[in-house]
Design a protein around this motif. Structure first.
Motif, mmCIF file in Angstrom:
data_model
loop_
_atom_site.group_PDB
_atom_site.id
_atom_site.type_symbol
_atom_site.label_atom_id
_atom_site.label_comp_id
_atom_site.label_asym_id
_atom_site.label_seq_id
_atom_site.Cartn_x
_atom_site.Cartn_y
_atom_site.Cartn_z
ATOM 1 N N LEU A 132 -10.822 -3.070 17.783
ATOM 2 C CA LEU A 132 -10.770 -3.588 19.149
ATOM 3 C C LEU A 132 -10.651 -2.446 20.152
ATOM 4 O O LEU A 132 -11.335 -2.433 21.171
ATOM 5 C CB LEU A 132 -9.594 -4.556 19.310
ATOM 6 N N ARG A 143 -14.504 -9.359 21.513
ATOM 7 C CA ARG A 143 -14.160 -10.777 21.408
ATOM 8 C C ARG A 143 -13.949 -11.195 19.953
ATOM 9 O O ARG A 143 -13.032 -11.961 19.655
ATOM 10 C CB ARG A 143 -15.245 -11.639 22.055
ATOM 11 N N GLU A 164 -10.618 -9.850 18.900
ATOM 12 C CA GLU A 164 -9.571 -10.614 19.578
ATOM 13 C C GLU A 164 -9.360 -11.963 18.886
ATOM 14 O O GLU A 164 -8.226 -12.372 18.630
ATOM 15 C CB GLU A 164 -9.929 -10.824 21.044
ATOM 16 N N CYS A 213 -5.933 -13.183 17.034
ATOM 17 C CA CYS A 213 -5.216 -14.381 17.490
ATOM 18 C C CYS A 213 -4.677 -15.173 16.302
ATOM 19 O O CYS A 213 -3.620 -15.804 16.404
ATOM 20 C CB CYS A 213 -6.130 -15.270 18.336
ATOM 21 N N ALA A 270 -3.034 -6.387 23.688
ATOM 22 C CA ALA A 270 -3.751 -7.311 24.561
ATOM 23 C C ALA A 270 -3.652 -6.880 26.015
ATOM 24 O O ALA A 270 -4.645 -6.906 26.752
ATOM 25 C CB ALA A 270 -3.202 -8.726 24.385
ATOM 26 N N CYS A 320 -7.155 -8.334 26.956
ATOM 27 C CA CYS A 320 -7.521 -9.432 26.052
ATOM 28 C C CYS A 320 -6.639 -10.634 26.375
ATOM 29 O O CYS A 320 -5.587 -10.833 25.760
ATOM 30 C CB CYS A 320 -7.347 -9.010 24.598
ATOM 31 N N LEU A 362 -5.754 -13.103 23.467
ATOM 32 C CA LEU A 362 -4.759 -12.592 22.522
ATOM 33 C C LEU A 362 -3.366 -12.634 23.130
ATOM 34 O O LEU A 362 -2.401 -13.020 22.476
ATOM 35 C CB LEU A 362 -5.119 -11.172 22.087
#
Length: 98
Positions: free
Chosen positions: A6, A19, A22, A26, A41, A46, A49
Motif C-alpha cells: 500500500l 484500493r 486497503e 480492512c 490509513a 485511506c 481503512l
C-alpha cells in the motif's frame, strides 16, 4: 505485506493497487493491528481503512486493548490528531452514545 505494498502503491500513484491493499487490510483489523493500521490509513489517506479500524473499536474494552498495543505508541507519535479523535470516540463509548 499488504501494508508495504500500500505504501509503495501510494508513492507511485497506483490507485487501483492502493484500493486492493486497503480492502485486504480492512479484513485484517484486530487488537494487535488496529492502531498501526489507523496510522497507516491516516498517513496514506485511506478513508475506508480508517473507518474499518474505528468500527472495530466498538467498546471501551476494545479501546483499552488497542491503547495497550505496541502500535499505539506509533499512533501517538505519528498521528496526534487521530488520537484526539479516538479520545472523543472513547468518551462517546463511555456515555453510551456511539
Amino acid at each position: 505485506m499488504a501494508q508495504h505494498l500500500l505504501v509503495a502503491a501510494d508513492r507511485y500513484g497506483m490507485q487501483r493497487l492502493m484500493r486492493l491493499c486497503e480492502e485486504k487490510l480492512c479484513g485484517r483489523v484486530e487488537l494487535g493491528s488496529a492502531a498501526t493500521l489507523m496510522a497507516l490509513a491516516e498517513q496514506h489517506h485511506c478513508r475506508g481503512l480508517k473507518e474499518a479500524c474505528l468500527r472495530f473499536i466498538d467498546s471501551t474494552a476494545t479501546m483499552v486493548a488497542v491503547m495497550a498495543s505496541d502500535g499505539f505508541e506509533h499512533l501517538i507519535k505519528s498521528c496526534p490528531s487521530l488520537v484526539k479523535e479516538l479520545i472523543v470516540r472513547g468518551s462517546q463509548l463511555l456515555s453510551g452514545a456511539k
